[in-house]
Design an enzyme around this catalytic site. Structure first.
Site, PDB file in Angstrom:
ATOM      1  N   THR A 111     -24.154  -2.850 -26.532  1.00 22.67           N
ATOM      2  CA  THR A 111     -23.888  -4.282 -26.637  1.00 22.67           C
ATOM      3  C   THR A 111     -24.152  -4.674 -28.078  1.00 22.67           C
ATOM      4  O   THR A 111     -25.278  -4.581 -28.565  1.00 22.67           O
ATOM      5  CB  THR A 111     -24.782  -5.090 -25.687  1.00 22.67           C
ATOM      6  N   LYS A 186     -18.979  -9.167 -22.715  1.00 22.14           N
ATOM      7  CA  LYS A 186     -20.379  -8.843 -22.423  1.00 22.14           C
ATOM      8  C   LYS A 186     -21.287 -10.030 -22.724  1.00 22.14           C
ATOM      9  O   LYS A 186     -22.281 -10.261 -22.022  1.00 22.14           O
ATOM     10  CB  LYS A 186     -20.815  -7.620 -23.234  1.00 22.14           C
ATOM     11  N   LYS A 254     -32.093  -9.220 -28.047  1.00 14.65           N
ATOM     12  CA  LYS A 254     -31.051  -8.918 -29.035  1.00 14.65           C
ATOM     13  C   LYS A 254     -29.701  -9.437 -28.570  1.00 14.65           C
ATOM     14  O   LYS A 254     -28.953 -10.063 -29.329  1.00 14.65           O
ATOM     15  CB  LYS A 254     -30.999  -7.402 -29.273  1.00 14.65           C
TER      16      LYS A 254
END
Length: 308
Positions: A111, A186, A254
């Site tokens: 990701t 995502k 993150k």
């Protein structure tokens, strides 16, 4: 050739591809293992060789550098930690783009930032390679069961070439659009999870303080309108005090930062996402960075007692 997946015999058309796999974390170990079980020859590299020990024992060939792996593989899959790691692995002097051969397929399943995915794809195309951003959802459970959702950005025709490889690791595999589209998808996934996780924590806490058995409550609410993957799979871990990482808090933070940055660039409000990140930041600072995302419930318990 047939291989076993979720107790089903799955037929796949194997081409004579050698796959290079970089990253053997919580999810990568299982994903790489499925590829070998399906009959693919696998090269493996990770910064710490001991993390790849089981895969090497099972037949993966160890490469001592990204460059060595890239030059000896025609499909290269990466699932590393942060966008900075992706940038180093692909764009660095000893990275994939400098050492992979023409017509190689590059699949980043980390990701990461959508704009970085676009940069990699542009540079790969200039060298005659095909690059895809293909982040996943499903955590350790989905990786173990070869049931990951895989969100892909890239070109349609080369996507069909790599589809059989992705089908070894996942079930719900969708080409979302051109480069960067997988990462944007995502981000949508992580936004929904982030705000939903707060609801799961609060529902379990409410049940406990109301004198209910939260396990019994789950039997009712997970099958109704409140149902979600997090409620069914992570709420039981919360109740049992299981904080083991299927997905690390530090990596979730993150992801939320990437999503917030992208939302700000598009000038759209994401107050729920910002609140979720604020709570996870606090939990991380209190020592929760290496725990699973469901461990946020521990922080809720501390807030309820005035200890946080």
């Amino acid at each position: 050739m047939q291989f076993q997946k979720n107790n089903r015999e799955v037929e796949i058309k194997l081409k004579k591809h050698t796959i290079g796999f970089i990253g053997s974390g919580v999810m990568g170990q299982s994903m790489a293992g499925h590829l070998m079980k399906a009959g693919y020859e696998l090269n493996i590299y990770t910064r710490t060789k001991s993390k790849a020990a089981r895969l090497i024992e099972e037949g993966a060939k160890w490469k001592d550098s990204v460059a060595g792996l890239a030059s000896s593989s025609d499909i290269i899959i990466t699932i590393v930690g942060y966008p900075a790691d992706v940038e180093e692995v692909y764009l660095g002097e000893n990275g994939i783009l400098e050492h992979a051969g023409q017509d190689s397929y590059l699949i980043d399943m980390t990701t990461s930032a959508p704009n970085l995915a676009q940069t990699i794809a542009e540079q790969a195309s200039a060298k005659g390679m095909f690059a895809f951003d293909a982040p996943v959802s499903g955590g350790d459970i989905g990786a173990r069961n070869a049931a990951l959702t895989i969100m892909v950005g890239g070109e349609q025709e080369p996507f069909e070439e790599i589809r059989p490889v992705l089908e070894v690791m996942g079930q719900n595999i969708v080409l979302q659009g051109s480069s960067g589209a997988g990462q944007h998808t995502k981000m949508c996934n992580q936004i929904a999870i982030a705000t939903g996780m707060l609801g799961v924590c609060e529902a379990i806490m409410y049940a406990e303080h109301a004198g209910l058995d939260p396990k019994t409550v789950l039997k009712s609410i997970e099958a109704g309108a409140a149902g979600s993957w997090s409620l069914s799979n992570l709420a039981p871990r919360m109740i049992n005090g299981d904080e083991a990482p299927g997905f690390y808090v530090k990596h979730f933070i993150k992801d939320m930062k990437i999503a917030i940055d992208a939302a700000e660039q598009m000038e759209i409000p994401v107050p729920g996402l910002k609140l979720a990140k604020e709570l996870y930041d606090r939990f991380s600072e209190a020592g929760g960075a290496e725990k699973g995302t469901q461990a946020l419930y521990t922080y809720y318990q501390l807030m309820a007692t005035g200890e946080a």
